[in-house]
Design a protein around this motif. Structure first.
Motif: not given
Length: 256
Positions: A8-12, A43-46
């Motif tokens: 999220v926002g480039g961080r774990a 559905a949008e999770a990285r």
């Protein structure tokens, strides 16, 4: 309960997985009592590897049929090896086949125990209680390298060779489940998850005679079967009661 890590926002960020949303958490559930700080749609999770372990333990030759296929001796006591954290990748992230790899490039579907407490000289009951939850691993191997090298340094530890996820399930009898391996939707292997020579708790008891285990350590439990992978494939590993770990296979330098 299902716990995972997402980007999220480039961080774990740790999260608690629901039907449609992942509740974002203030800290790891392995370290404290986290609070909810937000959410993202499933559905949008990285998806990230569910944990970056302090130590990555791995069991080999732990299923009778695998031992028979390999014409190996059945182990007389629990033993473990090690894998490298750099090989970890998350649910839906690509497994990248290096350009130099020739011959057998295989998936192995594995149950993974995630340790939740510090442990030394554990009894069997203490070992059972030490497992925070269970996840799924894909032990990808380049067999030619495995036979050419004196160790598994590249055959099993190259980048992306160890997908793990999609979450940690804390409420399941993991050894009463079924493991299924599919490639492009076709079943290539299915076996009783608990049909092991030595179970996870046997290994934890033996391990902790000599080594202190810590929260976040993982123990991969081996596989009964293997399956060839090719670039363009999608490999799914399902363990009933836990979930499905899915990853596409790419060629190095070719993202499709």
């Amino acid at each position: 309960m299902k716990y995972t890590r997402v980007e999220v926002g480039g961080r774990a960020v740790w999260g608690r997985v629901g039907e449609e949303h992942i509740e974002l958490l203030s800290e790891s559930p392995l370290e404290g009592d986290p609070t909810v700080i937000g959410s993202v749609p499933v559905a949008e999770a990285r998806w990230l590897p569910v944990v970056v372990p302090p130590v990555f333990y791995a069991v080999g030759m732990n299923y009778p049929r695998h031992i028979a296929h390999a014409k190996a001796e059945t182990p007389s006591r629990p033993e473990v090896g090690y894998r490298a954290n750099n090989a970890l990748t998350g649910h839906r992230s690509p497994i990248v086949k290096p350009a130099e790899v020739e011959g057998r490039f295989e998936a192995e579907p594995e149950l993974v125990a995630v340790i939740g407490r510090t442990l030394k000289h554990a009894t069997y009951d203490e070992a059972r209680k030490s497992v925070f939850g269970w996840t799924i691993g894909n032990d990808v191997s380049a067999r030619a390298w495995q036979h050419e090298d004196r160790s598994f340094w590249r055959s099993k530890n190259s980048d992306t060779f160890k997908p793990m996820g999609p979450w940690i399930e804390t409420d399941v009898d993991a050894l009463a489940q079924t493991t299924t391996l599919r490639v492009n939707g076709e079943v290539r292997a299915s076996f009783a998850t608990g049909d092991m020579v030595f179970d996870p708790f046997d290994h934890i008891v033996e391990l902790t005679k000599h080594i202190t285990m810590h929260p976040g350590d993982v123990l991969w439990m081996g596989a009964e079967s293997t399956c060839q992978l090719e670039p363009g494939d999608t490999v799914d590993i399902e363990i009933s009661g836990i979930g499905v770990l899915s990853n596409p296979v790419h060629s190095e330098g070719n993202p499709s």
